[in-house]
Design a protein around this motif. Structure first.
Motif, PDB file in Angstrom:
ATOM      1  N   VAL A 194      26.355  77.215 -37.060  1.00  0.00           N
ATOM      2  CA  VAL A 194      27.090  76.961 -35.897  1.00  0.00           C
ATOM      3  C   VAL A 194      27.294  75.629 -35.789  1.00  0.00           C
ATOM      4  O   VAL A 194      26.415  74.802 -36.114  1.00  0.00           O
ATOM      5  N   PHE A 195      28.294  75.032 -34.979  1.00  0.00           N
ATOM      6  CA  PHE A 195      28.193  73.632 -34.758  1.00  0.00           C
ATOM      7  C   PHE A 195      27.995  73.692 -33.135  1.00  0.00           C
ATOM      8  O   PHE A 195      28.449  74.410 -32.213  1.00  0.00           O
ATOM      9  N   VAL A 196      26.993  72.569 -32.755  1.00  0.00           N
ATOM     10  CA  VAL A 196      26.544  72.701 -31.386  1.00  0.00           C
ATOM     11  C   VAL A 196      27.269  71.503 -30.842  1.00  0.00           C
ATOM     12  O   VAL A 196      27.427  70.386 -31.089  1.00  0.00           O
ATOM     13  N   ASN A 197      28.165  71.849 -29.634  1.00  0.00           N
ATOM     14  CA  ASN A 197      28.680  70.900 -28.792  1.00  0.00           C
ATOM     15  C   ASN A 197      27.798  69.748 -28.210  1.00  0.00           C
ATOM     16  O   ASN A 197      27.036  70.259 -27.059  1.00  0.00           O
ATOM     17  N   LYS A 198      27.629  68.698 -28.460  1.00  0.00           N
ATOM     18  CA  LYS A 198      26.759  67.694 -27.887  1.00  0.00           C
ATOM     19  C   LYS A 198      27.350  67.117 -26.787  1.00  0.00           C
ATOM     20  O   LYS A 198      26.626  66.145 -26.067  1.00  0.00           O
ATOM     21  N   MET A 199      28.742  67.181 -26.461  1.00  0.00           N
ATOM     22  CA  MET A 199      29.428  66.576 -25.292  1.00  0.00           C
ATOM     23  C   MET A 199      29.046  67.382 -24.264  1.00  0.00           C
ATOM     24  O   MET A 199      29.503  67.022 -23.136  1.00  0.00           O
ATOM     25  N   ALA A 200      28.599  68.787 -24.193  1.00  0.00           N
ATOM     26  CA  ALA A 200      28.384  69.513 -23.005  1.00  0.00           C
ATOM     27  C   ALA A 200      27.557  68.961 -21.976  1.00  0.00           C
ATOM     28  O   ALA A 200      28.006  69.193 -20.896  1.00  0.00           O
ATOM     29  N   TYR A 201      26.646  68.448 -22.140  1.00  0.00           N
ATOM     30  CA  TYR A 201      25.720  68.011 -21.076  1.00  0.00           C
ATOM     31  C   TYR A 201      25.254  66.547 -21.069  1.00  0.00           C
ATOM     32  O   TYR A 201      24.429  66.062 -20.655  1.00  0.00           O
ATOM     33  N   GLY A 202      26.161  65.750 -21.686  1.00  0.00           N
ATOM     34  CA  GLY A 202      25.928  64.414 -22.000  1.00  0.00           C
ATOM     35  C   GLY A 202      24.946  64.074 -22.934  1.00  0.00           C
ATOM     36  O   GLY A 202      24.525  64.934 -23.910  1.00  0.00           O
ATOM     37  N   TYR A 203      24.212  62.824 -23.065  1.00  0.00           N
ATOM     38  CA  TYR A 203      23.609  62.371 -24.037  1.00  0.00           C
ATOM     39  C   TYR A 203      22.177  61.825 -23.438  1.00  0.00           C
ATOM     40  O   TYR A 203      22.021  61.257 -22.377  1.00  0.00           O
ATOM     41  N   SER A 204      21.179  61.963 -24.489  1.00  0.00           N
ATOM     42  CA  SER A 204      19.773  61.490 -24.024  1.00  0.00           C
ATOM     43  C   SER A 204      19.249  61.072 -25.439  1.00  0.00           C
ATOM     44  O   SER A 204      19.902  61.171 -26.595  1.00  0.00           O
ATOM     45  N   TRP A 209      26.080  60.251 -18.684  1.00  0.00           N
ATOM     46  CA  TRP A 209      27.491  61.371 -18.540  1.00  0.00           C
ATOM     47  C   TRP A 209      26.957  62.788 -18.534  1.00  0.00           C
ATOM     48  O   TRP A 209      27.419  63.667 -19.192  1.00  0.00           O
ATOM     49  N   GLY A 210      25.897  62.997 -17.944  1.00  0.00           N
ATOM     50  CA  GLY A 210      25.106  64.251 -18.033  1.00  0.00           C
ATOM     51  C   GLY A 210      25.810  65.495 -17.278  1.00  0.00           C
ATOM     52  O   GLY A 210      26.418  65.032 -16.262  1.00  0.00           O
ATOM     53  N   GLY A 211      25.849  66.696 -17.961  1.00  0.00           N
ATOM     54  CA  GLY A 211      26.469  67.823 -17.191  1.00  0.00           C
ATOM     55  C   GLY A 211      25.328  68.806 -17.149  1.00  0.00           C
ATOM     56  O   GLY A 211      24.405  68.777 -17.933  1.00  0.00           O
ATOM     57  N   GLU A 212      25.712  69.642 -16.091  1.00  0.00           N
ATOM     58  CA  GLU A 212      24.637  70.697 -16.010  1.00  0.00           C
ATOM     59  C   GLU A 212      24.933  71.888 -16.695  1.00  0.00           C
ATOM     60  O   GLU A 212      25.960  72.432 -16.829  1.00  0.00           O
ATOM     61  N   PRO A 213      24.064  72.571 -17.399  1.00  0.00           N
ATOM     62  CA  PRO A 213      23.996  73.831 -18.105  1.00  0.00           C
ATOM     63  C   PRO A 213      23.976  74.727 -17.009  1.00  0.00           C
ATOM     64  O   PRO A 213      23.831  74.675 -15.877  1.00  0.00           O
ATOM     65  N   GLU A 214      24.844  75.722 -17.399  1.00  0.00           N
ATOM     66  CA  GLU A 214      24.974  77.045 -16.837  1.00  0.00           C
ATOM     67  C   GLU A 214      23.892  78.283 -17.485  1.00  0.00           C
ATOM     68  O   GLU A 214      23.580  78.358 -18.504  1.00  0.00           O
ATOM     69  N   ARG A 215      23.546  79.157 -16.468  1.00  0.00           N
ATOM     70  CA  ARG A 215      22.755  80.171 -16.989  1.00  0.00           C
ATOM     71  C   ARG A 215      23.309  81.144 -17.890  1.00  0.00           C
ATOM     72  O   ARG A 215      24.610  81.432 -17.700  1.00  0.00           O
ATOM     73  N   GLY A 216      22.715  81.301 -18.863  1.00  0.00           N
ATOM     74  CA  GLY A 216      23.081  82.249 -19.944  1.00  0.00           C
ATOM     75  C   GLY A 216      23.784  81.407 -21.351  1.00  0.00           C
ATOM     76  O   GLY A 216      24.139  81.982 -22.304  1.00  0.00           O
ATOM     77  N   ASP A 217      23.913  79.990 -20.967  1.00  0.00           N
ATOM     78  CA  ASP A 217      24.349  79.183 -22.195  1.00  0.00           C
ATOM     79  C   ASP A 217      23.183  79.257 -23.321  1.00  0.00           C
ATOM     80  O   ASP A 217      22.065  79.512 -22.990  1.00  0.00           O
ATOM     81  N   GLU A 219      13.660  71.528 -33.367  1.00  0.00           N
ATOM     82  CA  GLU A 219      14.742  72.139 -32.744  1.00  0.00           C
ATOM     83  C   GLU A 219      14.723  73.622 -32.599  1.00  0.00           C
ATOM     84  O   GLU A 219      14.675  74.303 -33.618  1.00  0.00           O
ATOM     85  N   PHE A 220      14.814  74.190 -31.385  1.00  0.00           N
ATOM     86  CA  PHE A 220      14.951  75.640 -31.180  1.00  0.00           C
ATOM     87  C   PHE A 220      16.426  75.974 -30.538  1.00  0.00           C
ATOM     88  O   PHE A 220      17.050  75.193 -29.999  1.00  0.00           O
ATOM     89  N   ILE A 221      16.823  77.034 -30.861  1.00  0.00           N
ATOM     90  CA  ILE A 221      18.018  77.893 -29.950  1.00  0.00           C
ATOM     91  C   ILE A 221      17.743  78.997 -29.378  1.00  0.00           C
ATOM     92  O   ILE A 221      17.034  80.022 -29.949  1.00  0.00           O
ATOM     93  N   LYS A 222      17.661  78.743 -28.151  1.00  0.00           N
ATOM     94  CA  LYS A 222      17.533  80.157 -27.347  1.00  0.00           C
ATOM     95  C   LYS A 222      18.463  80.159 -26.242  1.00  0.00           C
ATOM     96  O   LYS A 222      19.497  79.407 -25.853  1.00  0.00           O
ATOM     97  N   ARG A 223      18.503  81.397 -25.226  1.00  0.00           N
ATOM     98  CA  ARG A 223      19.547  81.497 -24.190  1.00  0.00           C
ATOM     99  C   ARG A 223      18.804  80.912 -22.909  1.00  0.00           C
ATOM    100  O   ARG A 223      17.624  81.238 -22.525  1.00  0.00           O
ATOM    101  N   LEU A 224      19.485  80.274 -22.053  1.00  0.00           N
ATOM    102  CA  LEU A 224      19.111  79.572 -20.707  1.00  0.00           C
ATOM    103  C   LEU A 224      18.970  80.696 -19.660  1.00  0.00           C
ATOM    104  O   LEU A 224      19.989  81.456 -19.561  1.00  0.00           O
ATOM    105  N   ILE A 225      17.623  81.149 -19.258  1.00  0.00           N
ATOM    106  CA  ILE A 225      17.420  82.163 -18.270  1.00  0.00           C
ATOM    107  C   ILE A 225      17.277  81.484 -17.085  1.00  0.00           C
ATOM    108  O   ILE A 225      17.570  81.960 -15.958  1.00  0.00           O
ATOM    109  N   GLY A 226      16.143  80.590 -16.920  1.00  0.00           N
ATOM    110  CA  GLY A 226      15.618  80.176 -15.406  1.00  0.00           C
ATOM    111  C   GLY A 226      16.110  78.771 -15.165  1.00  0.00           C
ATOM    112  O   GLY A 226      16.146  77.711 -16.201  1.00  0.00           O
ATOM    113  N   MET A 227      16.665  78.630 -13.991  1.00  0.00           N
ATOM    114  CA  MET A 227      17.435  77.347 -13.729  1.00  0.00           C
ATOM    115  C   MET A 227      16.136  76.563 -12.914  1.00  0.00           C
ATOM    116  O   MET A 227      15.190  77.382 -12.393  1.00  0.00           O
TER     117      MET A 227
END
Length: 279
Positions: A54-64, A97-105, A117-125
């Motif tokens: 997969v390609f991970v979209n690093k623009m989605a939530y801004g940068y840290s 330029w932070g953006g908020e993730p959405e539940r289910g991302d 580096e882990f890849i999981k689903r965002l469940i808890g806000m």
């Protein structure tokens, strides 16, 4: 003579310059835009399979600081971590330029303990309470709706570079036999839906109530009985809550997928997963 020697050096110098420029461009691209990620384990089946690329979209939530790429090649003695490169930006849990993730991302993030580096689903806000009761996810005290989606089938054989066998609900089964898992369709409070898998009654099917702190998130794998995630606290060698600054990016699409031990074994590529959207 000096001019001749200088001319002889030029092709070598130009080659070195080309390589350096190419690496710089690739580094900038990977830091700012998209990062490739190879799925090493089955914790996100059947959304993601071992060998998905997969390609991970690093623009989605801004940068840290976590946006800086890590380079780990232990066979060559190379271990460059994002903390080594961008550690000076770590610690304030903010993003540029932070953006908020959405539940289910489906998100790639840095483990808050070891930096892996882990890849999981965002469940808890932030501010949510999360609990598993008899294998059913509860968010803020309410059970998340599920509906039956048949069985997930795969062959019981070693999978991926790690060569691990899958867990089977109908196990134990022999090499080459059909391995089954129950599959359900889960609908989160914001309407996002995805498949989850079940193997049987496991320890993480029942958990305490977790209160997600402000500025942090809770992640769970879709393969619920075969996932190391936020249901196990960091102190107990799990993932625990993940700070906002540890998010790397959102996984939106599978580019291609290999069922073999290496992505270079093109004859093992899964033809039905090219450019597949990630739910």
């Amino acid at each position: 003579m000096a001019e001749t020697a200088e001319k002889k050096q030029n092709p070598i110098i130009e080659t070195i310059k080309t390589i350096v420029y190419a690496l710089l461009i690739a580094g900038i691209f990977r830091t700012l835009f998209f990062q490739p990620f190879w799925i090493p384990s089955g914790s996100m089946k059947d959304t993601l399979l071992i060998g998905d690329f997969v390609f991970v979209n690093k623009m989605a939530y801004g940068y840290s600081y976590a946006s800086c790429p890590s380079l780990r090649l232990p066979q060559f003695g190379i271990d460059i971590d994002a903390q080594d490169v961008c550690g000076m930006f770590d610690g304030d849990n903010t993003r540029l330029w932070g953006g908020e993730p959405e539940r289910g991302d489906v998100i790639v993030f840095r483990h808050p303990g070891n930096g892996a580096e882990f890849i999981k689903r965002l469940i808890g806000m932030p501010g949510d309470t999360i609990q598993m009761r008899q294998g059913r996810l509860h968010i803020n005290g309410e059970p998340v709706p599920v509906e039956d989606a048949g069985n997930f089938e795969e062959i019981y054989e070693r999978q991926g570079p790690q060569g691990r066998y899958p867990a089977c609900e109908n196990g134990p089964v022999g090499e080459g036999a059909v391995c089954l898992k129950s599959r359900q369709r889960e609908t989160l409070p914001n309407g996002r839906t995805h498949n989850i898998l079940n193997v049987g009654n496991r320890v993480l099917d029942n958990t305490p109530v977790y209160s997600v702190p402000e500025g942090e998130y809770m992640f769970i794998g879709d393969n619920r009985d075969n996932s190391t995630d936020s249901r196990v606290p960091l102190a107990a060698r799990g993932v625990g809550f993940v700070p906002y600054e540890n998010l790397i990016g959102r996984a939106d699409r599978v580019m291609f997928s290999s069922a073999g031990r290496s992505m270079f074994f093109f004859w093992t590529w899964r033809g039905d997963r090219f450019f597949k959207a990630i739910e």
